[in-house]
Design an enzyme around this catalytic site. Structure first.
Site, PDB file in Angstrom:
ATOM      1  N   HIS A  17       8.782  14.499  34.231  1.00 46.17           N
ATOM      2  CA  HIS A  17       7.963  15.683  33.935  1.00 46.17           C
ATOM      3  C   HIS A  17       7.380  16.249  35.239  1.00 46.17           C
ATOM      4  CE1 HIS A  17       7.086  13.604  29.848  1.00 46.17           C
ATOM      5  NE2 HIS A  17       7.964  14.565  29.624  1.00 46.17           N
ATOM      6  N   LYS A  41       4.919  13.465  15.348  1.00 48.38           N
ATOM      7  CA  LYS A  41       5.116  12.333  16.257  1.00 48.38           C
ATOM      8  C   LYS A  41       3.874  11.458  16.272  1.00 48.38           C
ATOM      9  CE  LYS A  41       8.269  14.102  19.850  1.00 48.38           C
ATOM     10  NZ  LYS A  41       8.322  14.470  21.275  1.00 48.38           N
ATOM     11  N   ARG A  90      17.735  16.915  30.364  1.00 45.47           N
ATOM     12  CA  ARG A  90      18.187  15.638  30.919  1.00 45.47           C
ATOM     13  C   ARG A  90      19.676  15.420  30.715  1.00 45.47           C
ATOM     14  NH1 ARG A  90      13.342  12.661  28.117  1.00 45.47           N
ATOM     15  NH2 ARG A  90      13.804  14.440  26.826  1.00 45.47           N
ATOM     16  N   SER A 128       9.263   9.640  27.950  1.00 48.12           N
ATOM     17  CA  SER A 128       7.978   9.008  27.626  1.00 48.12           C
ATOM     18  C   SER A 128       8.216   7.770  26.768  1.00 48.12           C
ATOM     19  CB  SER A 128       7.071   9.988  26.888  1.00 48.12           C
ATOM     20  OG  SER A 128       6.748  11.065  27.713  1.00 48.12           O
TER      21      SER A 128
END
Ligand code: ADP
Length: 165
Positions: A17, A41, A90, A128
């Site tokens: 990030h 989440k 990514r 994360s």
């Protein structure tokens, strides 16, 4: 003034990030990093804690602001008078969903552009979730997250473990 919003969960912020934030801060006059509240989440850190970690790691970037948001992203972006949404990519697996979201946002608000920055290859494996998994298993977080927040994450894992008993 070119203002961009970089939204995400940032639970917690990783070196991947931060790499995107640093690169975006060189392209835009102002970058607003926004912790989006997402009820789907289950988070490890509260929104306030995630903002605090982001503030710590971006303290030397004067044109980066930390905020939180909820609801429709394009409404938030408009409210901030920004015209750009930044996303990090990514792998191909990120692409399909992000592409769809970018098209939906374009439909909702044609004046807002979504721009993708490709991850630096050394961070392409990083998320994360990986950080949380390594931390919970007692692994070393060096090079996964900025040094100055390693202890905050270790402390949080300990706290969670103690409350669970
Ligand atoms: P994560 O998938 O790590 O939980 P977020 O939901 O907080 O991340 O993601 C916020 C944004 O950061 C998304 O655009 C995501 O694609 C991007 N991002 C996450 N990790 C990386 C990385 N290692 N390199 C580049 N971009 C990343």
């Amino acid at each position: 003034m070119k203002i961009a919003v970089y939204p995400g969960s940032f639970d917690p912020v990783t070196n991947g990030h931060l790499d995107i934030i640093e690169r975006a801060s060189k392209i835009f006059d102002k970058v607003i990093v926004t912790v989006m509240k997402n009820s789907n989440k289950v988070a490890m850190f509260t929104v306030e804690e995630r903002m605090e970690l982001l503030r710590k790691v971006t303290k030397d970037l004067p044109n980066v602001e930390i905020d939180w948001g909820t609801g429709l992203l394009v409404n938030y972006v408009k409210k901030k008078q920004a015209h750009f949404i930044i996303k990090g990519l990514r792998a191909v697996s990120d692409f399909e969903y992000e592409f769809q979201m970018a098209l939906v946002n374009k439909k909702l608000e044609p004046k807002i552009e979504t721009l993708f920055l490709t991850t630096s290859s050394k961070y392409s494996y990083l998320s994360s979730s990986v950080v949380k998994e390594v931390a919970s298993l007692g692994g070393c977080l060096k090079e996964l997250v900025p040094d100055e927040i390693i202890m905050d994450i270790v402390r949080k894992v300990r706290e969670i473990r103690e409350t669970r008993g």
